[in-house]
Motif scaffolding. Structure first.
Motif, PDB file in Angstrom:
ATOM      1  N   ARG A  59       0.822  -1.211   0.000  1.00 53.24           N
ATOM      2  CA  ARG A  59       0.000   0.000   0.000  1.00 53.24           C
ATOM      3  C   ARG A  59       0.849   1.251   0.000  1.00 53.24           C
ATOM      4  NH1 ARG A  59      -3.336  -1.186   4.807  1.00 53.24           N
ATOM      5  NH2 ARG A  59      -4.007  -3.218   4.135  1.00 53.24           N
ATOM      6  N   GLY A  60       2.051   1.152   0.573  1.00 54.83           N
ATOM      7  CA  GLY A  60       2.980   2.281   0.579  1.00 54.83           C
ATOM      8  C   GLY A  60       2.482   3.491   1.336  1.00 54.83           C
ATOM      9  N   SER A  61       1.723   3.274   2.396  1.00 53.25           N
ATOM     10  CA  SER A  61       1.145   4.404   3.132  1.00 53.25           C
ATOM     11  C   SER A  61       1.923   4.707   4.418  1.00 53.25           C
ATOM     12  CB  SER A  61      -0.328   4.123   3.441  1.00 53.25           C
ATOM     13  OG  SER A  61      -0.461   2.915   4.147  1.00 53.25           O
ATOM     14  N   GLY A  62       3.224   4.612   4.376  1.00 57.66           N
ATOM     15  CA  GLY A  62       4.040   4.906   5.548  1.00 57.66           C
ATOM     16  C   GLY A  62       4.661   3.662   6.137  1.00 57.66           C
ATOM     17  N   GLU A  63       5.283   3.860   7.311  1.00 55.54           N
ATOM     18  CA  GLU A  63       5.976   2.735   7.930  1.00 55.54           C
ATOM     19  C   GLU A  63       4.988   1.665   8.385  1.00 55.54           C
ATOM     20  OE1 GLU A  63       8.277   4.428  11.139  1.00 55.54           O
ATOM     21  OE2 GLU A  63       6.708   4.037  12.593  1.00 55.54           O
ATOM     22  N   VAL A  64       5.445   0.428   8.297  1.00 56.92           N
ATOM     23  CA  VAL A  64       4.634  -0.721   8.703  1.00 56.92           C
ATOM     24  C   VAL A  64       5.224  -1.257   9.992  1.00 56.92           C
ATOM     25  CG1 VAL A  64       3.920  -3.055   8.084  1.00 56.92           C
ATOM     26  CG2 VAL A  64       4.008  -1.270   6.330  1.00 56.92           C
ATOM     27  N   ARG A  65       4.423  -1.221  11.046  1.00 56.67           N
ATOM     28  CA  ARG A  65       4.864  -1.732  12.348  1.00 56.67           C
ATOM     29  C   ARG A  65       4.252  -3.103  12.591  1.00 56.67           C
ATOM     30  NH1 ARG A  65       4.258   3.227  16.598  1.00 56.67           N
ATOM     31  NH2 ARG A  65       5.239   4.817  15.310  1.00 56.67           N
ATOM     32  N   PHE A  66       4.996  -3.903  13.367  1.00 56.65           N
ATOM     33  CA  PHE A  66       4.557  -5.254  13.675  1.00 56.65           C
ATOM     34  C   PHE A  66       5.100  -5.623  15.046  1.00 56.65           C
ATOM     35  CE2 PHE A  66       5.150  -9.955  13.097  1.00 56.65           C
ATOM     36  CZ  PHE A  66       3.811 -10.285  12.934  1.00 56.65           C
ATOM     37  N   SER A  67       4.265  -6.199  15.894  1.00 54.30           N
ATOM     38  CA  SER A  67       4.709  -6.676  17.203  1.00 54.30           C
ATOM     39  C   SER A  67       5.227  -8.096  17.068  1.00 54.30           C
ATOM     40  CB  SER A  67       3.556  -6.651  18.205  1.00 54.30           C
ATOM     41  OG  SER A  67       3.233  -5.325  18.522  1.00 54.30           O
ATOM     42  N   VAL A  68       6.466  -8.289  17.460  1.00 59.67           N
ATOM     43  CA  VAL A  68       7.130  -9.579  17.317  1.00 59.67           C
ATOM     44  C   VAL A  68       7.368 -10.177  18.707  1.00 59.67           C
ATOM     45  CG1 VAL A  68       9.205 -10.751  16.494  1.00 59.67           C
ATOM     46  CG2 VAL A  68       8.293  -8.810  15.221  1.00 59.67           C
ATOM     47  N   SER A  69       6.953 -11.413  18.892  1.00 62.95           N
ATOM     48  CA  SER A  69       7.229 -12.129  20.132  1.00 62.95           C
ATOM     49  C   SER A  69       8.724 -12.423  20.207  1.00 62.95           C
ATOM     50  CB  SER A  69       6.436 -13.439  20.142  1.00 62.95           C
ATOM     51  OG  SER A  69       6.909 -14.279  21.158  1.00 62.95           O
ATOM     52  N   MET A  70       9.307 -12.276  21.391  1.00 61.57           N
ATOM     53  CA  MET A  70      10.737 -12.579  21.554  1.00 61.57           C
ATOM     54  C   MET A  70      11.049 -14.015  21.147  1.00 61.57           C
ATOM     55  SD  MET A  70      12.742 -10.144  22.359  1.00 61.57           S
ATOM     56  CE  MET A  70      14.160 -10.848  23.158  1.00 61.57           C
ATOM     57  N   GLY A  71      10.083 -14.920  21.292  1.00 60.45           N
ATOM     58  CA  GLY A  71      10.293 -16.304  20.890  1.00 60.45           C
ATOM     59  C   GLY A  71      10.435 -16.475  19.387  1.00 60.45           C
TER      60      GLY A  71
END
Length: 92
Positions: A59-71
């Motif tokens: 989509r190119g609508s800005g930064e994409v954030r994602f929550s990543v589990s430490m595992g």
């Protein structure tokens, strides 16, 4: 800096790789920590997350954030700006 007891990391996603490309049941993602962009992380992705992130990135609508589990974190590079140069600099 990564909190010692963090269970989730907020990552700004830079790239994703499909499980089909990795030859595994998991895909891979790479990104920078939102709170410390000098730290790069590599993490596992299931297919559903890969599809969602791919759509958001395209989509190119800005930064994409994602929550990543430490595992799911498979690599952390906290020395991105401290890599040695080649050939080594001559002593002063």
């Amino acid at each position: 800096m990564i909190e010692a007891y963090a269970t989730e990391l907020e990552v700004v996603v830079l790239r994703v790789v499909s499980p089909l490309d990795t030859g595994s049941i998991h895909g891979r993602g790479q990104g920078l920590l939102h709170d410390d962009p000098d730290v790069e992380v590599t993490f596992l992705l299931d297919h559903t997350d890969f599809v969602s992130l791919r759509q958001r990135m395209l989509r190119g609508s800005g930064e994409v954030r994602f929550s990543v589990s430490m595992g799911d974190v498979t690599a952390i590079d906290a020395a991105r700006d401290q890599r040695p140069t080649w050939p080594p600099a001559a002593p002063a």
